[in-house]
Design a protein around this motif. Structure first.
Motif, PDB file in Angstrom:
ATOM      1  N   PHE A   1     -11.158  50.022 -10.394  1.00  0.00           N
ATOM      2  CA  PHE A   1     -10.769  49.746  -8.922  1.00  0.00           C
ATOM      3  C   PHE A   1      -9.374  50.732  -9.195  1.00  0.00           C
ATOM      4  O   PHE A   1      -8.881  51.185 -10.218  1.00  0.00           O
ATOM      5  N   VAL A   2      -8.961  51.344  -8.323  1.00  0.00           N
ATOM      6  CA  VAL A   2      -7.628  52.266  -7.926  1.00  0.00           C
ATOM      7  C   VAL A   2      -6.702  51.517  -7.455  1.00  0.00           C
ATOM      8  O   VAL A   2      -6.698  51.196  -6.165  1.00  0.00           O
ATOM      9  N   ASP A   3      -5.595  51.392  -7.702  1.00  0.00           N
ATOM     10  CA  ASP A   3      -4.363  50.852  -7.096  1.00  0.00           C
ATOM     11  C   ASP A   3      -3.007  51.367  -8.019  1.00  0.00           C
ATOM     12  O   ASP A   3      -2.868  50.909  -9.044  1.00  0.00           O
ATOM     13  N   ALA A   4      -2.382  52.112  -7.151  1.00  0.00           N
ATOM     14  CA  ALA A   4      -1.067  52.719  -7.911  1.00  0.00           C
ATOM     15  C   ALA A   4       0.061  51.499  -8.199  1.00  0.00           C
ATOM     16  O   ALA A   4       0.986  51.967  -8.872  1.00  0.00           O
ATOM     17  N   SER A   5      -0.256  50.520  -7.417  1.00  0.00           N
ATOM     18  CA  SER A   5       0.780  49.632  -7.421  1.00  0.00           C
ATOM     19  C   SER A   5       0.470  48.352  -8.436  1.00  0.00           C
ATOM     20  O   SER A   5       1.042  47.360  -8.421  1.00  0.00           O
ATOM     21  N   ALA A   6      -0.454  48.450  -9.202  1.00  0.00           N
ATOM     22  CA  ALA A   6      -1.092  47.580  -9.989  1.00  0.00           C
ATOM     23  C   ALA A   6      -0.068  47.562 -11.166  1.00  0.00           C
ATOM     24  O   ALA A   6       0.401  48.142 -11.848  1.00  0.00           O
TER      25      ALA A   6
END
Length: 486
Positions: free
Chosen positions: A349-354
């Protein structure tokens, strides 16, 4: 056995390696030297092209000095993604921006909300993340347009080195896959470029080289490396597909786990078809062989996480194995999410805030439990990636992480399948050399090259235990994704 005479060079993010193989695929000479990675405030991560070129020269000259046979070709591979802007002569117009960079975090989040990532994925099968070429270029277009104005080519690490060694402006089809290549046609999707607002920068993208393209060392490259001008040079594929080729991935459904700076999980497929409505993450990579592709899920949770825990706990990497052995499966109830990268996560998945977290800690928890919880969580991330990539066949593994028998066993148990470990660790360089040999018409017995390996069997009891651990990991991940904020 005599060597092939082809020097394989793997230009990694933090280390450049050169390897020469004999006819059975075993290394007979090798050298390595570190590259400088500059971590700057605000999540910026950059490299200097001149320093990287210097590492290539260092390792090539070192292996040549130890050879008693002539060099017949140079085969290059290396890190992908990021942005390496150059002028017509191949000089950098600004420091290269690494795939680890996080300056485009907010832009990527906006693209996700606006449907840009979905639009690009539906046309190319590749997701985008802050360190991909599209996001970085768009950020520079808005905040540092003069760099793009001065550039003649916007490319990647391998083709930046190729340009300086041969004078050719080119790009391998594997690098070009990220994120604008239509895998069915092996040409750029103009609609994907336009969706990112980069049509006015279209001239910066080099057209992908034809399969089996061979270049020649020019006078400047020859002087830098101490090799004869005119020497054949091949450029790519970049390190992920090169490692798959070098490890022995041959049949559709087979996969490879690379436990390096990136936790790269790849599965070979013979179909360019992908689900355009799926999670817009990962990469759909064209390979040097027409009709073969790699579904890649390169997570950001690799050995950099181990380096972090070593710094945090004041231990050496060599101590990791003993600490893993000192804690039982399940790490005494300590659980982790491993998302420590400043630019979040990009696969599956893509999430810059992970961001990472640890749970289940108590006064009885020690270093062993923390280390094991982190290593188990990375193995869970690998399972998540392989489920998304469609692993159904044999699994290979390489990278610094699998040098630890204890951690490799955790991977096998969590994945519930045997893992084949190539006998020679330089699989990226090996893959580049195999491609070079095929391009030059040099016979290579790829089955013989893949035969020197060992297999780590999974333990059924621990595999059953980790079924629940993986379910808990997925539940923790689902809960955490609702709380992350940039």
């Amino acid at each position: 056995m005599p060597g092939l005479g082809i020097i394989g060079v793997d230009i990694g993010t933090s280390l450049t390696k050169a390897v020469v193989f004999d006819e059975s695929g075993m290394s007979i000479a090798q050298a390595s030297t570190p590259s400088e990675v500059h971590h700057l405030p605000g999540g910026l991560v950059e490299q200097d092209l001149e320093q990287v070129l210097g590492t290539v020269a260092t390792v090539v000259r070192e292996v040549v000095a130890g050879l008693d046979t002539p060099v017949t070709a140079l085969a290059l591979t290396g890190q992908g993604d990021g942005l390496w802007l150059r002028d017509a002569a191949g000089a950098q117009v600004r420091p290269a921006i690494s795939w680890l960079d996080g300056r485009a975090n907010a832009l990527l989040a906006k693209w996700q909300a606006d449907g840009v990532t979905r639009e690009v994925f539906s046309r190319t099968g590749s997701g985008m993340f802050p360190g991909c070429t599209a996001a970085i270029m768009s950020f520079l277009d808005a905040h540092e347009s003069e760099s793009l104005d001065r550039a003649v080519v916007a490319g990647y690490c391998v083709d930046a080195v190729v340009q300086r060694l041969t004078g050719e402006i080119t790009v391998d089809v594997s690098d070009a896959s990220l994120p604008f290549l239509d895998p069915a046609t092996r040409h750029y999707s103009e609609q994907a470029i336009d969706a990112c607002g980069l049509s006015h920068r279209r001239s910066l993208f080099a057209e992908p080289a034809e399969p089996k393209a061979v270049f020649r060392l020019n006078a400047d490259g020859a002087a830098l490396l101490g090799l004869p001008a005119g020497l054949p040079v091949t450029a790519g594929p970049f390190d992920l597909p090169a490692s798959a080729i070098g490890a022995g991935v041959r049949a559709p459904g087979d996969g490879i786990l690379t436990a390096g700076t990136t936790l790269a999980c790849q599965v070979l497929t013979d179909s360019p078809v992908f689900d355009p409505e799926g999670e817009p993450a990962g990469m759909f990579l064209s390979t040097p062989t027409a009709g073969e592709f790699l579904r890649a899920m390169p997570a950001m949770v690799g050995t950099a996480s181990i380096d972090w825990v070593c710094r945090l706990l004041g231990i050496e990497v060599a101590e990791i194995g003993g600490l893993l052995a000192a804690a039982p499966p399940g790490a005494g109830g300590v659980r982790a999410l491993p998302f420590l990268s400043n630019s979040g996560e990009r696969a599956p998945f893509v999430d810059a805030s992970a961001r990472a977290q640890f749970a289940g800690l108590s006064l009885e928890s020690g270093r062993a439990e923390v280390v094991r919880a982190l290593c188990e969580s990375i193995a869970y991330a690998a399972r998540h990636c392989f489920e998304a990539a469609g692993l159904s066949g044999r699994l290979y593994a390489c990278g610094g992480g699998v040098r630890s028998p204890e951690w490799t066993q955790i991977f096998a148990d969590v994945l519930g399948r045997p893992i084949v470990i190539p006998g020679d660790p330089g699989v990226g360089a090996r893959g580049a050399v195999i491609v070079a040999a095929e391009s030059l018409g040099v016979p290579v017995d790829v089955e013989l090259w893949a035969a020197n390996s060992r297999t780590v069997e999974y333990r059924p009891g621990d595999a059953e235990f980790y079924q629940q651990g993986y379910a808990d990991y997925q539940a923790s991940l689902s809960a955490a994704r609702g709380l992350w904020r940039l």
